[in-house]
Design a protein around this motif. Sequence first.
Motif, mmCIF file in Angstrom:
data_model
loop_
_atom_site.group_PDB
_atom_site.id
_atom_site.type_symbol
_atom_site.label_atom_id
_atom_site.label_comp_id
_atom_site.label_asym_id
_atom_site.label_seq_id
_atom_site.Cartn_x
_atom_site.Cartn_y
_atom_site.Cartn_z
ATOM 1 N N THR A 284 0.782 -1.222 -0.133
ATOM 2 C CA THR A 284 0.001 0.138 0.040
ATOM 3 C C THR A 284 0.932 1.338 0.074
ATOM 4 O OG1 THR A 284 -0.225 0.037 2.402
ATOM 5 C CG2 THR A 284 -1.851 -1.242 1.312
ATOM 6 N N SER A 285 0.419 2.300 -0.649
ATOM 7 C CA SER A 285 0.936 3.553 -0.643
ATOM 8 C C SER A 285 0.119 4.580 -1.201
ATOM 9 C CB SER A 285 2.353 3.269 -1.562
ATOM 10 O OG SER A 285 3.099 4.485 -1.595
ATOM 11 N N THR A 286 0.887 5.681 -1.769
ATOM 12 C CA THR A 286 0.039 6.833 -2.404
ATOM 13 C C THR A 286 0.893 7.213 -3.779
ATOM 14 O OG1 THR A 286 1.335 8.489 -1.202
ATOM 15 C CG2 THR A 286 -0.692 7.537 -0.206
ATOM 16 N N VAL A 287 0.003 7.856 -4.599
ATOM 17 C CA VAL A 287 0.553 8.387 -5.904
ATOM 18 C C VAL A 287 0.026 9.818 -6.007
ATOM 19 C CG1 VAL A 287 0.333 7.864 -8.503
ATOM 20 C CG2 VAL A 287 0.531 6.132 -6.894
ATOM 21 N N LYS A 288 0.875 10.610 -6.725
ATOM 22 C CA LYS A 288 0.703 12.092 -6.706
ATOM 23 C C LYS A 288 -0.443 12.220 -7.664
ATOM 24 C CE LYS A 288 5.137 12.511 -6.953
ATOM 25 N NZ LYS A 288 6.320 12.823 -7.643
ATOM 26 N N VAL A 289 -1.197 13.022 -7.433
ATOM 27 C CA VAL A 289 -2.722 13.334 -8.460
ATOM 28 C C VAL A 289 -2.504 14.893 -8.855
ATOM 29 C CG1 VAL A 289 -4.939 13.489 -8.351
ATOM 30 C CG2 VAL A 289 -3.933 11.617 -7.035
ATOM 31 N N LYS A 290 -2.750 15.055 -10.265
ATOM 32 C CA LYS A 290 -2.751 16.228 -10.830
ATOM 33 C C LYS A 290 -4.365 16.618 -11.167
ATOM 34 C CE LYS A 290 -0.328 16.586 -14.829
ATOM 35 N NZ LYS A 290 0.548 16.251 -15.828
ATOM 36 N N VAL B 119 -3.438 10.215 -4.126
ATOM 37 C CA VAL B 119 -4.348 9.076 -4.059
ATOM 38 C C VAL B 119 -3.893 7.667 -3.348
ATOM 39 C CG1 VAL B 119 -3.991 8.234 -6.373
ATOM 40 C CG2 VAL B 119 -6.359 7.634 -5.292
ATOM 41 N N SER B 120 -4.643 6.979 -2.457
ATOM 42 C CA SER B 120 -3.996 5.821 -1.926
ATOM 43 C C SER B 120 -4.311 4.587 -2.993
ATOM 44 C CB SER B 120 -4.850 5.479 -0.670
ATOM 45 O OG SER B 120 -6.233 5.284 -0.955
ATOM 46 N N VAL B 121 -3.188 3.948 -3.057
ATOM 47 C CA VAL B 121 -3.100 2.795 -3.836
ATOM 48 C C VAL B 121 -2.736 1.464 -3.213
ATOM 49 C CG1 VAL B 121 -2.511 4.198 -5.899
ATOM 50 C CG2 VAL B 121 -0.752 3.308 -4.601
ATOM 51 N N LYS B 122 -2.906 0.327 -3.870
ATOM 52 C CA LYS B 122 -2.395 -0.792 -3.054
ATOM 53 C C LYS B 122 -2.091 -1.866 -4.431
ATOM 54 C CE LYS B 122 -6.473 -3.496 -2.673
ATOM 55 N NZ LYS B 122 -6.190 -4.975 -2.636
ATOM 56 N N THR B 123 -1.538 -2.833 -4.460
ATOM 57 C CA THR B 123 -1.264 -3.929 -5.252
ATOM 58 C C THR B 123 -2.555 -4.676 -5.042
ATOM 59 O OG1 THR B 123 -0.052 -5.282 -3.828
ATOM 60 C CG2 THR B 123 1.241 -4.013 -5.324
ATOM 61 N N LYS B 124 -3.018 -5.153 -6.596
ATOM 62 C CA LYS B 124 -4.079 -6.064 -6.674
ATOM 63 C C LYS B 124 -4.081 -7.353 -5.797
ATOM 64 C CE LYS B 124 -8.023 -7.210 -9.498
ATOM 65 N NZ LYS B 124 -8.489 -7.033 -10.918
ATOM 66 N N LEU C 293 5.572 7.753 -10.287
ATOM 67 C CA LEU C 293 4.109 8.148 -10.874
ATOM 68 C C LEU C 293 3.563 9.412 -10.381
ATOM 69 C CD1 LEU C 293 2.521 4.362 -10.293
ATOM 70 C CD2 LEU C 293 3.410 5.423 -12.562
ATOM 71 N N GLU C 294 2.513 9.896 -11.438
ATOM 72 C CA GLU C 294 1.497 10.958 -11.427
ATOM 73 C C GLU C 294 0.295 10.593 -12.430
ATOM 74 O OE1 GLU C 294 1.916 15.749 -10.244
ATOM 75 O OE2 GLU C 294 2.708 15.070 -12.295
ATOM 76 N N VAL C 295 -0.839 10.842 -11.631
ATOM 77 C CA VAL C 295 -1.903 10.615 -12.393
ATOM 78 C C VAL C 295 -2.930 11.743 -12.094
ATOM 79 C CG1 VAL C 295 -2.021 8.019 -12.062
ATOM 80 C CG2 VAL C 295 -3.318 9.310 -10.492
ATOM 81 N N GLU C 296 -3.795 11.722 -13.279
ATOM 82 C CA GLU C 296 -4.836 12.983 -13.313
ATOM 83 C C GLU C 296 -6.100 12.440 -12.731
ATOM 84 O OE1 GLU C 296 -5.514 15.042 -16.812
ATOM 85 O OE2 GLU C 296 -3.325 15.182 -17.252
ATOM 86 N N LEU D 135 -1.377 -2.144 -10.089
ATOM 87 C CA LEU D 135 -1.314 -1.133 -8.955
ATOM 88 C C LEU D 135 -2.994 -0.453 -9.133
ATOM 89 C CD1 LEU D 135 0.226 0.222 -6.627
ATOM 90 C CD2 LEU D 135 0.848 2.009 -8.107
ATOM 91 N N ILE D 136 -3.506 -0.412 -8.075
ATOM 92 C CA ILE D 136 -5.053 0.147 -8.123
ATOM 93 C C ILE D 136 -5.388 1.081 -7.148
ATOM 94 C CG2 ILE D 136 -6.041 -1.840 -9.416
ATOM 95 C CD1 ILE D 136 -7.205 -2.650 -6.688
ATOM 96 N N THR D 137 -6.051 2.043 -7.401
ATOM 97 C CA THR D 137 -6.533 2.916 -6.374
ATOM 98 C C THR D 137 -7.473 2.497 -5.559
ATOM 99 O OG1 THR D 137 -8.409 3.771 -7.811
ATOM 100 C CG2 THR D 137 -6.372 5.058 -7.867
ATOM 101 N N THR D 138 -7.408 2.968 -4.256
ATOM 102 C CA THR D 138 -8.477 2.451 -3.218
ATOM 103 C C THR D 138 -9.360 3.725 -2.622
ATOM 104 O OG1 THR D 138 -6.759 3.091 -1.417
ATOM 105 C CG2 THR D 138 -6.684 0.788 -2.337
ATOM 106 N N GLU D 139 -9.412 4.691 -3.473
ATOM 107 C CA GLU D 139 -10.395 5.744 -2.941
ATOM 108 C C GLU D 139 -10.539 6.488 -4.273
ATOM 109 O OE1 GLU D 139 -8.706 8.862 -0.434
ATOM 110 O OE2 GLU D 139 -6.789 8.478 -1.337
#
Length: 122
Positions: free
Chosen positions: A54-60, A67-72, A90-93, A113-117
């Motif tokens: 589990t971790s977080t990825v930057k969001v634009k 955004v919180s993320v985890k491995t599926k 990583l950075e996502v929009e 790797l997927i979002t959790t929120e």
Amino acid sequence: MSKETKIVCIGCPKGCSISISHDKSSIKAIEGYSCKNGLEYAKNEFTAPKRILTSTVKVKFGELLVVSVKTKDPIPKNKIFECMHEINELEVEAPLKIGTIIKDNIAQTGVALITTEPISRI
């Protein structure tokens, strides 16, 4: 010469203390588990330990900066640092939904790797 490794099982809520007797490469005996989950957990933890990361990825353009993320699925424990290196790049929009795939096959693990929120766009 046999060695012993002690682990605490996370296969069920009991948290059994398990002892694995081994010769570094193969299991000789497993003791202390109280259910089938414990036996399987001990075998897997010794031969090929895996974890959900589990971790977080930057969001634009999002209501939040990350955004919180985890491995599926669980990934090999020895790939955690490689996965974290990729995640940090990583950075996502926004917008994002729960379960959005951020990266398929993270660190060549075959796991997404997927979002959790959910994150709304601003």
